[in-house]
Design a protein around this motif. Structure first.
Motif, PDB file in Angstrom:
ATOM      1  N   UNK A   1      -2.217  -8.437  -6.611  1.00  0.00           N
ATOM      2  CA  UNK A   1      -2.277  -8.499  -8.671  1.00  0.00           C
ATOM      3  C   UNK A   1      -3.313  -7.087  -9.377  1.00  0.00           C
ATOM      4  N   UNK A   2      -3.838  -6.922  -8.494  1.00  0.00           N
ATOM      5  CA  UNK A   2      -4.563  -5.276  -8.836  1.00  0.00           C
ATOM      6  C   UNK A   2      -3.453  -4.217  -9.170  1.00  0.00           C
ATOM      7  N   UNK A   3      -2.509  -4.843  -8.188  1.00  0.00           N
ATOM      8  CA  UNK A   3      -1.891  -3.195  -8.129  1.00  0.00           C
ATOM      9  C   UNK A   3      -0.727  -3.460  -8.984  1.00  0.00           C
ATOM     10  N   UNK A   4      -0.295  -4.281  -9.171  1.00  0.00           N
ATOM     11  CA  UNK A   4       0.603  -4.466 -10.022  1.00  0.00           C
ATOM     12  C   UNK A   4       0.189  -4.923 -12.337  1.00  0.00           C
ATOM     13  N   UNK A   5      -1.324  -4.827 -11.950  1.00  0.00           N
ATOM     14  CA  UNK A   5      -2.112  -5.057 -13.095  1.00  0.00           C
ATOM     15  C   UNK A   5      -2.176  -3.343 -13.424  1.00  0.00           C
ATOM     16  N   UNK A   6      -1.823  -2.329 -12.555  1.00  0.00           N
ATOM     17  CA  UNK A   6      -2.082  -1.478 -12.601  1.00  0.00           C
ATOM     18  C   UNK A   6      -1.179  -0.429 -12.348  1.00  0.00           C
ATOM     19  N   UNK A   7       0.312  -0.772 -12.769  1.00  0.00           N
ATOM     20  CA  UNK A   7       1.042  -0.120 -12.544  1.00  0.00           C
ATOM     21  C   UNK A   7       2.250  -0.051 -11.867  1.00  0.00           C
ATOM     22  N   UNK A   8       2.518  -0.482 -10.259  1.00  0.00           N
ATOM     23  CA  UNK A   8       2.622   0.031  -9.460  1.00  0.00           C
ATOM     24  C   UNK A   8       3.849  -1.148  -9.626  1.00  0.00           C
ATOM     25  N   UNK A   9       4.988  -1.009  -9.401  1.00  0.00           N
ATOM     26  CA  UNK A   9       6.052  -1.456  -9.564  1.00  0.00           C
ATOM     27  C   UNK A   9       6.788  -2.567  -8.225  1.00  0.00           C
ATOM     28  N   UNK A  10       6.036  -3.313  -8.278  1.00  0.00           N
ATOM     29  CA  UNK A  10       5.687  -4.314  -7.318  1.00  0.00           C
ATOM     30  C   UNK A  10       5.749  -6.315  -7.791  1.00  0.00           C
ATOM     31  N   UNK A  11       6.769  -6.705  -7.048  1.00  0.00           N
ATOM     32  CA  UNK A  11       6.900  -7.804  -7.487  1.00  0.00           C
ATOM     33  C   UNK A  11       6.450  -9.280  -6.633  1.00  0.00           C
ATOM     34  N   UNK A  12       7.389 -10.615  -6.906  1.00  0.00           N
ATOM     35  CA  UNK A  12       7.123 -11.255  -6.246  1.00  0.00           C
ATOM     36  C   UNK A  12       7.842 -10.944  -4.333  1.00  0.00           C
ATOM     37  N   UNK A  13       9.040  -9.999  -4.194  1.00  0.00           N
ATOM     38  CA  UNK A  13       9.576 -10.167  -3.412  1.00  0.00           C
ATOM     39  C   UNK A  13       8.658  -9.304  -2.541  1.00  0.00           C
ATOM     40  N   UNK A  14       8.095  -7.906  -3.012  1.00  0.00           N
ATOM     41  CA  UNK A  14       6.643  -7.367  -2.533  1.00  0.00           C
ATOM     42  C   UNK A  14       5.814  -8.244  -1.521  1.00  0.00           C
ATOM     43  N   UNK A  15       5.368  -9.205  -1.874  1.00  0.00           N
ATOM     44  CA  UNK A  15       4.500 -10.412  -1.804  1.00  0.00           C
ATOM     45  C   UNK A  15       4.747 -11.237  -0.573  1.00  0.00           C
ATOM     46  N   UNK A  16       6.384 -11.482  -1.157  1.00  0.00           N
ATOM     47  CA  UNK A  16       6.590 -12.169   1.011  1.00  0.00           C
ATOM     48  C   UNK A  16       6.804 -11.203   1.986  1.00  0.00           C
ATOM     49  N   UNK A  17       6.538 -10.431   1.546  1.00  0.00           N
ATOM     50  CA  UNK A  17       7.688  -9.307   2.269  1.00  0.00           C
ATOM     51  C   UNK A  17       9.283  -9.318   2.293  1.00  0.00           C
ATOM     52  N   UNK A  18      10.140  -9.860   1.542  1.00  0.00           N
ATOM     53  CA  UNK A  18      11.139 -10.021   1.828  1.00  0.00           C
ATOM     54  C   UNK A  18      12.088  -8.543   1.369  1.00  0.00           C
ATOM     55  N   UNK A  19      12.166  -7.562   1.398  1.00  0.00           N
ATOM     56  CA  UNK A  19      12.191  -6.041   1.197  1.00  0.00           C
ATOM     57  C   UNK A  19      13.308  -5.677   2.036  1.00  0.00           C
TER      58      UNK A  19
ATOM     59  N   UNK B   1       1.035  -1.028  -0.039  1.00  0.00           N
ATOM     60  CA  UNK B   1       0.301   0.018  -0.456  1.00  0.00           C
ATOM     61  C   UNK B   1       1.025   1.403  -0.035  1.00  0.00           C
ATOM     62  N   UNK B   2       1.761   1.791   0.350  1.00  0.00           N
ATOM     63  CA  UNK B   2       3.063   2.151   0.977  1.00  0.00           C
ATOM     64  C   UNK B   2       3.418   2.881  -0.722  1.00  0.00           C
ATOM     65  N   UNK B   3       3.674   1.592  -1.469  1.00  0.00           N
ATOM     66  CA  UNK B   3       4.585   1.738  -2.765  1.00  0.00           C
ATOM     67  C   UNK B   3       3.000   1.874  -3.660  1.00  0.00           C
ATOM     68  N   UNK B   4       2.422   1.490  -3.111  1.00  0.00           N
ATOM     69  CA  UNK B   4       0.638   2.149  -3.813  1.00  0.00           C
ATOM     70  C   UNK B   4       0.216   3.699  -4.121  1.00  0.00           C
ATOM     71  N   UNK B   5       0.417   3.984  -3.291  1.00  0.00           N
ATOM     72  CA  UNK B   5      -0.092   5.287  -2.389  1.00  0.00           C
ATOM     73  C   UNK B   5       1.268   6.398  -3.071  1.00  0.00           C
ATOM     74  N   UNK B   6       2.683   5.653  -3.392  1.00  0.00           N
ATOM     75  CA  UNK B   6       3.609   6.689  -4.262  1.00  0.00           C
ATOM     76  C   UNK B   6       3.122   7.115  -5.481  1.00  0.00           C
ATOM     77  N   UNK B   7       2.998   5.797  -5.918  1.00  0.00           N
ATOM     78  CA  UNK B   7       3.022   5.997  -7.634  1.00  0.00           C
ATOM     79  C   UNK B   7       1.947   6.571  -7.556  1.00  0.00           C
ATOM     80  N   UNK B   8       0.705   6.372  -6.552  1.00  0.00           N
ATOM     81  CA  UNK B   8       0.033   7.145  -6.798  1.00  0.00           C
ATOM     82  C   UNK B   8       0.313   8.660  -7.131  1.00  0.00           C
TER      83      UNK B   8
END
Length: 167
Positions: free
Chosen positions: A149-167, A22-29
């Motif tokens: 998937x919604x965030x990725x579909x809408x262009x937010x630069x997130x990947x599997x590591x973001x989903x797994x919380x491995x950042x 959500x933090x990445x999505x907000x920054x993307x917006x």
């Protein structure tokens, strides 16, 4: 591995990653000059629930999963969040709630009956292990994955590591 260790850390890992998403999505917006409501109300398909509801449901399955399997009171959380900040606050409250459970509360819970609603006038009963493994965690991961998937579909630069919380 204890039943607690197979349950609580799984919820906590993904709840934390959802907050980061959500933090990445907000920054993307902000960077793309997109109104946050556009992303928060986005859907993969018209008959699917929007991003905000996917987050709310993920928190519900984590909260209710822990409560039901330990035979604790199931908290009721109204779905009133309309902003990224409010959704992250809901995630933070859920994380605190899940962290409040102790391993002793899960002892023997894997073999105890768990009865839960399956619609407005129907219930289902499963053993705790079956409830967590076959219902609560799959539902939780489903809604978390759809949010990703919604965030990725809408262009937010997130990947599997973001989903797994491995950042």
């Amino acid at each position: 591995m204890s039943f607690y260790d197979a349950t609580v850390p799984a919820y906590l890992q993904v709840l934390g990653s959802l907050s980061g998403l959500l933090t990445k999505a907000e920054a993307h917006c902000a960077a793309k000059k997109i109104q946050p409501e556009v992303l928060l109300n986005s859907r993969l398909y018209p008959d699917m629930l929007p991003l905000s509801k996917q987050i709310q449901l993920a928190t519900d399955f984590a909260t209710r999963g822990c409560a039901r399997v330990t035979h604790s009171d199931v908290p009721q959380t109204p779905d009133t969040e309309k902003t990224f900040e409010e959704l992250r606050a809901r995630l933070a409250r859920t994380i605190d709630y899940v962290k409040s459970f102790k391993p002793a509360q899960f002892e023997g819970a894997d073999t105890k009956d768990v009865t839960f609603p399956m619609g407005p006038e129907k219930t289902m009963t499963m053993k705790g292990q079956q409830f967590i493994s076959n219902f609560s965690l799959p539902q939780f991961y489903f809604h978390a994955a759809i949010a990703h998937g919604l965030l990725r579909h809408n262009g937010v630069e997130v990947g599997k590591r973001d989903f797994l919380g491995a950042n």
